[in-house]
Design an enzyme around this catalytic site. Structure first.
Site, PDB file in Angstrom:
ATOM      1  N   LYS A   1       1.772  -2.939   6.696  1.00  0.00           N
ATOM      2  CA  LYS A   1       2.180  -3.201   5.317  1.00  0.00           C
ATOM      3  C   LYS A   1       3.693  -3.038   5.153  1.00  0.00           C
ATOM      4  O   LYS A   1       4.343  -3.802   4.432  1.00  0.00           O
ATOM      5  CB  LYS A   1       1.427  -2.274   4.359  1.00  0.00           C
ATOM      6  CG  LYS A   1      -0.009  -2.672   4.139  1.00  0.00           C
ATOM      7  CD  LYS A   1      -0.121  -4.038   3.462  1.00  0.00           C
ATOM      8  CE  LYS A   1      -1.534  -4.376   3.049  1.00  0.00           C
ATOM      9  NZ  LYS A   1      -1.638  -5.678   2.355  1.00  0.00           N
TER      10      LYS A   1
ATOM     11  N   TYR B   1      -2.339   0.244  10.008  1.00  0.00           N
ATOM     12  CA  TYR B   1      -2.438  -0.411   8.703  1.00  0.00           C
ATOM     13  C   TYR B   1      -1.183  -0.158   7.871  1.00  0.00           C
ATOM     14  O   TYR B   1      -0.567  -1.089   7.345  1.00  0.00           O
ATOM     15  CB  TYR B   1      -3.667   0.095   7.948  1.00  0.00           C
ATOM     16  CG  TYR B   1      -3.698  -0.330   6.500  1.00  0.00           C
ATOM     17  CD1 TYR B   1      -3.935  -1.656   6.160  1.00  0.00           C
ATOM     18  CD2 TYR B   1      -3.472   0.588   5.471  1.00  0.00           C
ATOM     19  CE1 TYR B   1      -3.946  -2.058   4.826  1.00  0.00           C
ATOM     20  CE2 TYR B   1      -3.484   0.198   4.143  1.00  0.00           C
ATOM     21  CZ  TYR B   1      -3.725  -1.127   3.828  1.00  0.00           C
ATOM     22  OH  TYR B   1      -3.728  -1.520   2.512  1.00  0.00           O
TER      23      TYR B   1
ATOM     24  N   SER C   1       0.834  -1.200   0.000  1.00  0.00           N
ATOM     25  CA  SER C   1       0.000   0.000   0.000  1.00  0.00           C
ATOM     26  C   SER C   1       0.866   1.246   0.000  1.00  0.00           C
ATOM     27  O   SER C   1       1.960   1.267   0.587  1.00  0.00           O
ATOM     28  CB  SER C   1      -0.896   0.014   1.244  1.00  0.00           C
ATOM     29  OG  SER C   1      -1.560   1.251   1.374  1.00  0.00           O
TER      30      SER C   1
END
Length: 324
Positions: A145, A141, A117
């Protein structure tokens, strides 16, 4: 050459599965259906319902289906929610990736394409993000990643894992009218839902230093994204050397105002967006340069903004129709 697609029943993963099939590459889907849909998996593709946290199941799938490579799309993808659910986010995205890599090592599966991402960059100081832009994730998040990329890097050093990670911002559109984005957090589903329910979509700030005063962001078509995953898999199969990570970006972006105008045009529902205050920390413009991916992964924007919105609207309306 059979590829395991984790999260292959989800919005992005199901498009990857179809792109693999179009390229003549067999695949197997592993998905726990926490956000995916079994109906998204083609009938001729083996489907295993389960979690990447289940190490025994991973070993069984790799053995039973003679997997030679993995496209790892599964994960908890809601950046905003991850702030209030950090432990869940890390379990799904970090522990899950670790267990997947351990199972791959046990079975000698030595190639992986990781769906990463652009959240690994956080809010960069530059408005054009390259692979060399400093990594400063600002949510669990984004952190998860980046840790996933580190796990691949370290496993490559330790065990010769061949890998690449693909980073991207906003994914929209549909490559098949039966595949739709069911996320409750993504822009177009939110806008479409508001219009269908008779509410007016909202723009957060219209006084940014951009041509129309609204934020400019990268929006890429899900089919273009899926194809890049497949080309990366093909190049790993061929033994080619790839960069550890690639940005899949437009290089130019589209404004939220442009998105709203295109939605009104495509849906035939006229509206004037409500203007809300800026959200704290929202930069005026963030887009990614896709030059390296264009060089190595045949990456390019094959769909216009109108096509992105139109294909997603068709899929969304189809999903809303009652079954016969």
């Amino acid at each position: 050459m059979t590829w395991l697609v984790t999260g292959g029943a989800g919005y992005i993963g199901s498009h990857v599965v179809r792109a693999l099939g179009a390229a003549g590459l067999p695949s197997v889907v592993l998905d726990d259906l926490s956000s995916g849909h079994e109906s998204f998996v083609p009938g001729d593709v083996p489907f295993v319902r389960g979690s990447i946290l289940d190490g025994s199941l991973l070993l069984q799938v790799l053995e039973d289906h003679r997997i030679t490579g993995v496209i790892h799309v599964a994960g908890f993808k809601y950046a905003g929610v991850s702030v209030t659910q950090p432990l869940h986010t890390y379990e799904q995205n970090v522990t899950g990736t670790q267990r997947l890599l351990a199972a791959m090592e046990s079975h000698g599966v030595d190639r992986i394409v990781f769906s990463s991402s652009a959240a690994v960059y956080g809010t960069p100081d530059t408005d054009l993000v390259t692979e060399q832009t400093p990594k400063n994730p600002q949510s669990p998040y984004g952190e998860s990643k980046l840790i996933g990329e580190w796990l691949l890097r370290d496993q490559a050093v330790a065990r010769g894992l061949r890998h690449t990670s693909l980073r991207y911002f906003n994914v929209v559109g549909s490559g098949d009218a039966s595949l739709y984005d069911s996320s409750p957090h993504n822009l177009l589903p939110l806008v479409f839902t508001a219009l269908v329910e008779g509410r007016t979509p909202r723009i957060n700030g219209n006084d940014y230093p951009t041509p129309d005063g609204t934020n400019v962001r990268d929006y890429i078509h899900v089919s273009d994204l899926a194809l890049a995953h497949v080309v990366a898999a093909q190049r790993l199969d061929a033994g080619d050397e790839l960069e550890p990570a690639y940005n899949l970006g437009s290089g130019s972006g589209s404004s939220v105002g442009e998105i709203m105008a295109t939605v009104a045009e495509v849906t035939g529902i006229p509206f004037t967006p409500e203007i809300a205050p800026r959200r704290p920390g929202d930069p005026a413009r963030i887009v990614a340069a896709g030059d390296l991916a264009a060089r190595d992964l045949d990456w390019r924007m094959r769909h216009s903004l109108r096509e992105m919105v139109e294909t997603q609207w068709i899929a969304t309306r189809g999903a809303a129709q009652p079954s016969e």
